[in-house]
Design a protein around this motif. Structure first.
Motif, PDB file in Angstrom:
ATOM      1  N   LEU A 103      39.092 -26.052  20.209  1.00 51.99           N
ATOM      2  CA  LEU A 103      40.043 -25.063  20.696  1.00 51.99           C
ATOM      3  C   LEU A 103      41.355 -25.779  20.969  1.00 51.99           C
ATOM      4  CD1 LEU A 103      40.705 -22.176  21.677  1.00 51.99           C
ATOM      5  CD2 LEU A 103      39.891 -22.868  23.922  1.00 51.99           C
ATOM      6  N   GLU A 104      42.419 -25.312  20.348  1.00 60.30           N
ATOM      7  CA  GLU A 104      43.739 -25.902  20.541  1.00 60.30           C
ATOM      8  C   GLU A 104      44.378 -25.279  21.781  1.00 60.30           C
ATOM      9  OE1 GLU A 104      47.714 -26.676  17.805  1.00 60.30           O
ATOM     10  OE2 GLU A 104      46.480 -24.897  17.484  1.00 60.30           O
ATOM     11  N   GLN A 105      44.802 -26.121  22.727  1.00 61.05           N
ATOM     12  CA  GLN A 105      45.346 -25.608  23.983  1.00 61.05           C
ATOM     13  C   GLN A 105      46.271 -26.650  24.607  1.00 61.05           C
ATOM     14  OE1 GLN A 105      42.668 -24.541  27.255  1.00 61.05           O
ATOM     15  NE2 GLN A 105      42.942 -22.406  26.696  1.00 61.05           N
ATOM     16  N   ASN A 168      49.315 -18.472  18.777  1.00 58.71           N
ATOM     17  CA  ASN A 168      49.036 -19.058  17.468  1.00 58.71           C
ATOM     18  C   ASN A 168      48.191 -20.326  17.575  1.00 58.71           C
ATOM     19  OD1 ASN A 168      49.368 -18.819  14.652  1.00 58.71           O
ATOM     20  ND2 ASN A 168      51.064 -20.272  14.639  1.00 58.71           N
ATOM     21  N   CYS A 169      47.160 -20.305  18.413  1.00 56.62           N
ATOM     22  CA  CYS A 169      46.339 -21.487  18.679  1.00 56.62           C
ATOM     23  C   CYS A 169      45.014 -21.425  17.918  1.00 56.62           C
ATOM     24  CB  CYS A 169      46.079 -21.615  20.184  1.00 56.62           C
ATOM     25  SG  CYS A 169      47.606 -21.809  21.146  1.00 56.62           S
ATOM     26  N   VAL A 170      44.592 -22.563  17.411  1.00 58.00           N
ATOM     27  CA  VAL A 170      43.425 -22.637  16.528  1.00 58.00           C
ATOM     28  C   VAL A 170      42.112 -22.628  17.309  1.00 58.00           C
ATOM     29  CG1 VAL A 170      42.187 -24.113  14.879  1.00 58.00           C
ATOM     30  CG2 VAL A 170      44.663 -23.826  14.693  1.00 58.00           C
ATOM     31  N   VAL A 171      41.163 -21.862  16.808  1.00 60.92           N
ATOM     32  CA  VAL A 171      39.765 -21.906  17.240  1.00 60.92           C
ATOM     33  C   VAL A 171      38.971 -22.271  15.991  1.00 60.92           C
ATOM     34  CG1 VAL A 171      37.848 -20.633  18.283  1.00 60.92           C
ATOM     35  CG2 VAL A 171      40.221 -20.032  18.863  1.00 60.92           C
ATOM     36  N   GLN A 172      38.165 -23.330  16.043  1.00 61.08           N
ATOM     37  CA  GLN A 172      37.572 -23.848  14.812  1.00 61.08           C
ATOM     38  C   GLN A 172      36.175 -24.425  15.028  1.00 61.08           C
ATOM     39  OE1 GLN A 172      40.051 -25.836  11.841  1.00 61.08           O
ATOM     40  NE2 GLN A 172      38.810 -27.669  12.139  1.00 61.08           N
ATOM     41  N   ARG A 173      35.369 -24.317  13.997  1.00 58.24           N
ATOM     42  CA  ARG A 173      34.024 -24.908  13.985  1.00 58.24           C
ATOM     43  C   ARG A 173      33.817 -25.647  12.671  1.00 58.24           C
ATOM     44  NH1 ARG A 173      28.341 -21.437  14.163  1.00 58.24           N
ATOM     45  NH2 ARG A 173      26.901 -23.214  14.284  1.00 58.24           N
ATOM     46  N   ASN A 174      33.404 -26.915  12.745  1.00 58.88           N
ATOM     47  CA  ASN A 174      33.149 -27.744  11.567  1.00 58.88           C
ATOM     48  C   ASN A 174      31.702 -28.220  11.571  1.00 58.88           C
ATOM     49  OD1 ASN A 174      35.855 -27.566  10.974  1.00 58.88           O
ATOM     50  ND2 ASN A 174      36.353 -29.653  11.564  1.00 58.88           N
ATOM     51  N   SER A 175      31.051 -28.116  10.432  1.00 56.75           N
ATOM     52  CA  SER A 175      29.745 -28.742  10.247  1.00 56.75           C
ATOM     53  C   SER A 175      29.762 -29.486   8.922  1.00 56.75           C
ATOM     54  CB  SER A 175      28.622 -27.696  10.261  1.00 56.75           C
ATOM     55  OG  SER A 175      28.608 -26.959   9.042  1.00 56.75           O
ATOM     56  N   ALA A 176      28.649 -30.118   8.568  1.00 53.20           N
ATOM     57  CA  ALA A 176      28.600 -30.871   7.314  1.00 53.20           C
ATOM     58  C   ALA A 176      28.705 -29.962   6.102  1.00 53.20           C
ATOM     59  CB  ALA A 176      27.305 -31.682   7.251  1.00 53.20           C
ATOM     60  N   THR A 177      28.283 -28.715   6.236  1.00 54.02           N
ATOM     61  CA  THR A 177      28.245 -27.818   5.080  1.00 54.02           C
ATOM     62  C   THR A 177      29.194 -26.634   5.172  1.00 54.02           C
ATOM     63  OG1 THR A 177      26.337 -26.714   6.089  1.00 54.02           O
ATOM     64  CG2 THR A 177      25.873 -28.394   4.429  1.00 54.02           C
ATOM     65  N   TRP A 249      29.413 -18.499  12.871  1.00 49.03           N
ATOM     66  CA  TRP A 249      30.619 -17.951  13.489  1.00 49.03           C
ATOM     67  C   TRP A 249      31.121 -18.798  14.645  1.00 49.03           C
ATOM     68  CZ3 TRP A 249      29.662 -16.915  18.581  1.00 49.03           C
ATOM     69  CH2 TRP A 249      28.399 -16.459  18.957  1.00 49.03           C
ATOM     70  N   VAL A 250      32.392 -18.567  14.974  1.00 53.92           N
ATOM     71  CA  VAL A 250      33.017 -19.156  16.155  1.00 53.92           C
ATOM     72  C   VAL A 250      33.856 -18.063  16.799  1.00 53.92           C
ATOM     73  CG1 VAL A 250      35.060 -20.012  14.906  1.00 53.92           C
ATOM     74  CG2 VAL A 250      34.356 -21.113  17.040  1.00 53.92           C
ATOM     75  N   GLN A 251      33.863 -18.020  18.124  1.00 58.86           N
ATOM     76  CA  GLN A 251      34.645 -16.982  18.776  1.00 58.86           C
ATOM     77  C   GLN A 251      35.380 -17.523  19.994  1.00 58.86           C
ATOM     78  OE1 GLN A 251      31.722 -13.930  19.654  1.00 58.86           O
ATOM     79  NE2 GLN A 251      31.514 -14.557  21.787  1.00 58.86           N
ATOM     80  N   LEU A 252      36.429 -16.811  20.353  1.00 56.43           N
ATOM     81  CA  LEU A 252      37.212 -17.086  21.547  1.00 56.43           C
ATOM     82  C   LEU A 252      36.880 -16.017  22.577  1.00 56.43           C
ATOM     83  CD1 LEU A 252      39.663 -18.472  23.043  1.00 56.43           C
ATOM     84  CD2 LEU A 252      41.087 -16.713  21.952  1.00 56.43           C
ATOM     85  N   ALA A 259      39.603 -19.965  29.010  1.00 53.33           N
ATOM     86  CA  ALA A 259      39.376 -19.704  27.601  1.00 53.33           C
ATOM     87  C   ALA A 259      38.085 -20.396  27.210  1.00 53.33           C
ATOM     88  CB  ALA A 259      40.528 -20.234  26.765  1.00 53.33           C
ATOM     89  N   VAL A 260      37.234 -19.705  26.480  1.00 48.38           N
ATOM     90  CA  VAL A 260      35.918 -20.237  26.108  1.00 48.38           C
ATOM     91  C   VAL A 260      35.765 -20.150  24.585  1.00 48.38           C
ATOM     92  CG1 VAL A 260      33.423 -19.917  26.299  1.00 48.38           C
ATOM     93  CG2 VAL A 260      34.887 -19.557  28.303  1.00 48.38           C
ATOM     94  N   ALA A 261      35.398 -21.270  23.959  1.00 49.90           N
ATOM     95  CA  ALA A 261      35.033 -21.279  22.539  1.00 49.90           C
ATOM     96  C   ALA A 261      33.512 -21.299  22.447  1.00 49.90           C
ATOM     97  CB  ALA A 261      35.624 -22.487  21.835  1.00 49.90           C
TER      98      ALA A 261
END
Length: 265
Positions: A103-105, A168-177, A249-252, A259-261
Protein backbone atom coordinates in the motif's frame (compact mmCIF):
# COMPACT_ATOMS: atom_id res chain seq x y z
CA UNK A 1 -7.42 -14.23 3.72
CA UNK A 2 -4.97 -11.80 5.22
CA UNK A 3 -5.31 -8.36 6.77
CA UNK A 4 -2.68 -5.64 7.09
CA UNK A 5 -3.78 -2.64 9.15
CA UNK A 6 -1.89 0.59 8.60
CA UNK A 7 -2.30 3.75 10.60
CA UNK A 8 -3.11 6.42 8.07
CA UNK A 9 -1.04 9.03 9.87
CA UNK A 10 2.23 7.21 9.55
CA UNK A 11 2.15 4.09 7.39
CA UNK A 12 2.55 3.19 3.79
CA UNK A 13 2.83 -0.22 2.30
CA UNK A 14 5.66 -1.71 0.42
CA UNK A 15 5.12 -1.44 -3.27
CA UNK A 16 7.24 -3.53 -5.48
CA UNK A 17 8.84 -6.28 -3.50
CA UNK A 18 9.24 -7.85 -6.89
CA UNK A 19 11.89 -7.97 -9.55
CA UNK A 20 11.69 -5.30 -12.27
CA UNK A 21 10.29 -7.94 -14.61
CA UNK A 22 7.40 -8.47 -12.22
CA UNK A 23 6.44 -4.84 -11.65
CA UNK A 24 2.69 -4.59 -12.02
CA UNK A 25 1.30 -3.62 -15.37
CA UNK A 26 0.38 0.05 -15.69
CA UNK A 27 -3.13 0.40 -14.35
CA UNK A 28 -5.58 0.35 -17.19
CA UNK A 29 -3.30 -1.85 -19.32
CA UNK A 30 -4.18 -5.54 -19.54
CA UNK A 31 -1.25 -7.88 -20.10
CA UNK A 32 -1.47 -11.66 -20.22
CA UNK A 33 1.68 -13.78 -20.30
CA UNK A 34 1.88 -17.45 -21.19
CA UNK A 35 4.39 -19.86 -19.70
CA UNK A 36 7.31 -17.87 -18.28
CA UNK A 37 9.02 -19.76 -15.48
CA UNK A 38 12.03 -17.42 -15.64
CA UNK A 39 9.94 -14.67 -14.04
CA UNK A 40 8.63 -17.11 -11.44
CA UNK A 41 12.19 -18.09 -10.51
CA UNK A 42 13.45 -14.49 -10.53
CA UNK A 43 10.71 -13.29 -8.19
CA UNK A 44 11.29 -16.07 -5.67
CA UNK A 45 15.08 -15.57 -5.67
CA UNK A 46 14.63 -11.81 -5.28
CA UNK A 47 12.57 -12.50 -2.15
CA UNK A 48 15.37 -14.57 -0.65
CA UNK A 49 13.97 -18.05 -1.25
CA UNK A 50 16.70 -20.71 -1.30
CA UNK A 51 17.60 -22.13 -4.71
CA UNK A 52 16.60 -25.72 -3.91
CA UNK A 53 13.17 -24.54 -2.73
CA UNK A 54 12.83 -22.36 -5.83
CA UNK A 55 13.64 -25.37 -8.03
CA UNK A 56 10.85 -27.39 -6.39
CA UNK A 57 8.37 -24.53 -6.73
CA UNK A 58 9.25 -23.93 -10.38
CA UNK A 59 8.81 -27.63 -11.08
CA UNK A 60 5.36 -27.50 -9.50
CA UNK A 61 4.41 -24.49 -11.61
CA UNK A 62 5.67 -26.19 -14.78
CA UNK A 63 3.47 -29.16 -13.93
CA UNK A 64 0.49 -26.84 -13.53
CA UNK A 65 0.28 -27.34 -9.77
CA UNK A 66 -0.63 -24.31 -7.61
CA UNK A 67 1.77 -22.90 -5.02
CA UNK A 68 1.32 -20.53 -2.07
CA UNK A 69 -2.10 -18.94 -1.68
CA UNK A 70 -3.27 -20.37 -5.01
CA UNK A 71 -2.84 -23.80 -3.41
CA UNK A 72 -5.03 -22.70 -0.51
CA UNK A 73 -2.10 -22.48 1.89
CA UNK A 74 -2.03 -20.05 4.81
CA UNK A 75 1.12 -18.00 5.50
CA UNK A 76 3.40 -19.32 8.24
CA UNK A 77 5.41 -16.10 8.54
CA UNK A 78 4.72 -12.41 7.92
CA UNK A 79 7.01 -9.36 8.06
CA UNK A 80 6.29 -5.69 7.34
CA UNK A 81 8.90 -3.08 6.44
CA UNK A 82 8.86 0.48 5.12
CA UNK A 83 10.72 1.55 1.99
CA UNK A 84 10.35 5.28 1.37
CA UNK A 85 6.64 5.92 0.72
CA UNK A 86 5.79 2.23 0.67
CA UNK A 87 5.02 -0.30 3.36
CA UNK A 88 5.82 -3.84 2.21
CA UNK A 89 4.27 -6.88 3.83
CA UNK A 90 5.90 -10.19 2.87
CA UNK A 91 4.24 -13.52 3.55
CA UNK A 92 5.98 -16.91 3.47
CA UNK A 93 3.95 -20.08 2.92
CA UNK A 94 4.50 -23.65 4.05
CA UNK A 95 5.79 -24.69 0.61
CA UNK A 96 8.42 -21.92 0.75
CA UNK A 97 6.72 -19.57 -1.70
CA UNK A 98 6.45 -15.85 -0.98
CA UNK A 99 3.88 -13.11 -1.66
CA UNK A 100 4.17 -9.34 -1.26
CA UNK A 101 1.29 -6.93 -0.54
CA UNK A 102 1.83 -3.19 -0.91
CA UNK A 103 0.00 0.00 0.00
CA UNK A 104 1.50 3.31 -1.08
CA UNK A 105 1.05 5.96 1.63
CA UNK A 106 3.46 8.91 1.85
CA UNK A 107 4.07 10.47 5.26
CA UNK A 108 2.94 14.05 5.80
CA UNK A 109 3.91 15.77 9.04
CA UNK A 110 2.51 19.26 8.50
CA UNK A 111 -1.11 20.32 8.97
CA UNK A 112 -2.95 23.28 7.49
CA UNK A 113 -5.54 23.98 10.15
CA UNK A 114 -7.50 26.24 7.82
CA UNK A 115 -8.20 23.48 5.32
CA UNK A 116 -11.32 21.36 5.17
CA UNK A 117 -11.55 17.78 3.91
CA UNK A 118 -12.99 17.31 0.43
CA UNK A 119 -16.63 16.27 0.50
CA UNK A 120 -17.41 12.62 -0.30
CA UNK A 121 -18.35 12.23 -3.94
CA UNK A 122 -21.68 10.79 -5.00
CA UNK A 123 -21.51 7.21 -6.25
CA UNK A 124 -22.39 6.79 -9.92
CA UNK A 125 -21.50 4.62 -12.88
CA UNK A 126 -18.76 7.06 -13.96
CA UNK A 127 -16.90 6.81 -10.66
CA UNK A 128 -13.85 5.05 -12.09
CA UNK A 129 -10.97 7.15 -13.39
CA UNK A 130 -7.86 6.08 -15.21
CA UNK A 131 -4.83 5.92 -12.97
CA UNK A 132 -2.17 8.19 -14.33
CA UNK A 133 -4.76 10.80 -15.26
CA UNK A 134 -4.65 14.01 -13.27
CA UNK A 135 -6.94 14.41 -10.28
CA UNK A 136 -9.02 17.54 -10.83
CA UNK A 137 -9.40 19.82 -7.81
CA UNK A 138 -12.25 21.51 -9.66
CA UNK A 139 -14.29 18.34 -9.28
CA UNK A 140 -13.29 17.87 -5.63
CA UNK A 141 -13.37 21.21 -3.81
CA UNK A 142 -10.84 21.49 -1.02
CA UNK A 143 -8.73 18.59 -2.19
CA UNK A 144 -5.51 20.60 -2.48
CA UNK A 145 -6.13 23.49 -0.15
CA UNK A 146 -4.15 21.72 2.56
CA UNK A 147 -0.44 21.08 2.98
CA UNK A 148 0.50 18.54 0.32
CA UNK A 149 3.40 16.19 -0.44
CA UNK A 150 3.76 13.60 -3.17
CA UNK A 151 5.65 10.42 -3.92
CA UNK A 152 7.67 9.57 -7.01
CA UNK A 153 4.79 7.38 -8.14
CA UNK A 154 2.28 10.27 -8.29
CA UNK A 155 0.58 9.38 -5.02
CA UNK A 156 -0.13 12.59 -3.08
CA UNK A 157 -1.27 13.21 0.46
CA UNK A 158 -2.73 16.43 1.83
CA UNK A 159 -3.78 17.20 5.38
CA UNK A 160 -5.75 19.80 7.24
CA UNK A 161 -7.65 20.12 10.47
CA UNK A 162 -8.66 16.59 11.35
CA UNK A 163 -8.17 14.87 8.01
CA UNK A 164 -5.64 13.32 5.65
CA UNK A 165 -6.51 12.83 2.01
CA UNK A 166 -4.60 10.40 -0.24
CA UNK A 167 -4.76 10.68 -4.04
CA UNK A 168 -3.83 8.19 -6.75
CA UNK A 169 -2.10 5.73 -4.38
CA UNK A 170 -1.22 2.16 -5.34
CA UNK A 171 -2.68 -0.95 -3.73
CA UNK A 172 -0.85 -4.04 -5.02
CA UNK A 173 -0.34 -7.77 -4.56
CA UNK A 174 2.58 -9.73 -6.07
CA UNK A 175 3.12 -13.47 -6.13
CA UNK A 176 5.38 -15.75 -8.16
CA UNK A 177 2.63 -16.41 -10.70
CA UNK A 178 0.36 -13.34 -10.58
CA UNK A 179 0.34 -9.59 -9.86
CA UNK A 180 -2.67 -7.31 -9.50
CA UNK A 181 -2.92 -3.63 -8.58
CA UNK A 182 -5.07 -0.53 -8.69
CA UNK A 183 -4.87 3.09 -7.58
CA UNK A 184 -7.24 4.74 -5.15
CA UNK A 185 -8.04 8.14 -3.70
CA UNK A 186 -9.41 8.15 -0.15
CA UNK A 187 -9.72 10.37 2.90
CA UNK A 188 -9.27 9.70 6.60
CA UNK A 189 -11.52 11.96 8.69
CA UNK A 190 -10.55 12.21 12.35
CA UNK A 191 -14.04 12.89 13.71
CA UNK A 192 -16.16 11.58 10.88
CA UNK A 193 -16.62 8.78 8.40
CA UNK A 194 -13.63 7.86 6.23
CA UNK A 195 -14.33 7.34 2.54
CA UNK A 196 -12.98 6.26 -0.86
CA UNK A 197 -13.44 8.87 -3.60
CA UNK A 198 -12.27 7.15 -6.78
CA UNK A 199 -10.29 4.16 -8.01
CA UNK A 200 -8.54 3.23 -11.23
CA UNK A 201 -8.81 0.20 -13.46
CA UNK A 202 -6.99 -2.96 -12.40
CA UNK A 203 -3.49 -3.56 -13.73
CA UNK A 204 -2.32 -7.18 -13.86
CA UNK A 205 0.24 -9.66 -15.07
CA UNK A 206 0.31 -13.44 -14.93
CA UNK A 207 3.42 -15.65 -15.12
CA UNK A 208 3.16 -19.32 -16.07
CA UNK A 209 -0.58 -18.73 -15.78
CA UNK A 210 -3.40 -16.84 -17.45
CA UNK A 211 -5.55 -14.03 -16.04
CA UNK A 212 -9.25 -13.60 -16.77
CA UNK A 213 -12.23 -11.65 -15.48
CA UNK A 214 -9.96 -8.76 -14.38
CA UNK A 215 -11.87 -5.89 -12.77
CA UNK A 216 -11.81 -3.21 -10.11
CA UNK A 217 -14.74 -1.67 -8.28
CA UNK A 218 -15.75 0.34 -5.27
CA UNK A 219 -17.79 -2.02 -3.13
CA UNK A 220 -18.69 0.57 -0.48
CA UNK A 221 -17.71 4.25 -0.82
CA UNK A 222 -18.24 5.53 2.72
CA UNK A 223 -17.51 4.19 6.17
CA UNK A 224 -20.71 3.82 8.19
CA UNK A 225 -22.20 1.93 11.10
CA UNK A 226 -22.39 -1.09 8.79
CA UNK A 227 -18.65 -1.19 8.10
CA UNK A 228 -15.64 0.27 6.31
CA UNK A 229 -15.37 1.75 2.85
CA UNK A 230 -14.03 -0.93 0.48
CA UNK A 231 -12.51 -1.01 -3.03
CA UNK A 232 -11.17 -4.15 -4.72
CA UNK A 233 -9.27 -5.38 -7.77
CA UNK A 234 -9.78 -9.04 -8.62
CA UNK A 235 -9.19 -11.66 -11.29
CA UNK A 236 -9.21 -15.40 -11.88
CA UNK A 237 -5.82 -17.10 -12.25
CA UNK A 238 -5.49 -20.37 -14.16
CA UNK A 239 -2.20 -22.27 -14.15
CA UNK A 240 -0.63 -23.99 -17.15
CA UNK A 241 -2.84 -26.67 -18.60
CA UNK A 242 -5.91 -25.33 -16.84
CA UNK A 243 -5.40 -27.70 -13.92
CA UNK A 244 -5.99 -25.10 -11.23
CA UNK A 245 -8.04 -21.91 -11.24
CA UNK A 246 -8.59 -19.57 -8.30
CA UNK A 247 -9.79 -16.07 -7.53
CA UNK A 248 -6.94 -13.66 -6.71
CA UNK A 249 -7.67 -10.23 -5.28
CA UNK A 250 -6.42 -7.28 -3.26
CA UNK A 251 -8.59 -4.64 -1.67
CA UNK A 252 -8.40 -1.36 0.20
CA UNK A 253 -10.50 -0.92 3.33
CA UNK A 254 -10.82 2.54 4.90
CA UNK A 255 -12.39 3.07 8.31
CA UNK A 256 -11.64 3.74 11.94
CA UNK A 257 -9.00 6.30 10.88
CA UNK A 258 -6.95 3.57 9.19
CA UNK A 259 -6.25 2.26 5.72
CA UNK A 260 -6.15 -1.53 5.42
CA UNK A 261 -4.82 -3.63 2.52
CA UNK A 262 -6.36 -7.10 2.51
CA UNK A 263 -5.80 -9.91 0.04
CA UNK A 264 -7.55 -13.18 -0.60
CA UNK A 265 -9.12 -15.45 -3.16
Amino acid sequence: MKRFALAAAGCSLALLGATPAQAAAPVGESIDYSISVDEVESFLLEQGVEQDVVDDLVESVEDGDPIGSLAGLDPIDETTTRKNDLVITTETFEDGSVEVTTLEQPILEENDDSAEPPAPSVANKHDHWAVGASFSPANHPGAFEASTVGSIKDCKVSSGSGFKSYKNCVVQRNSATANISFRASYTIVNKGNDYISTIGQAGHRCFAASCSNVKSRIIKKNESSTGKAVARASMDVTLAGGIASRSFWVQLEVGGNKAVARNGG
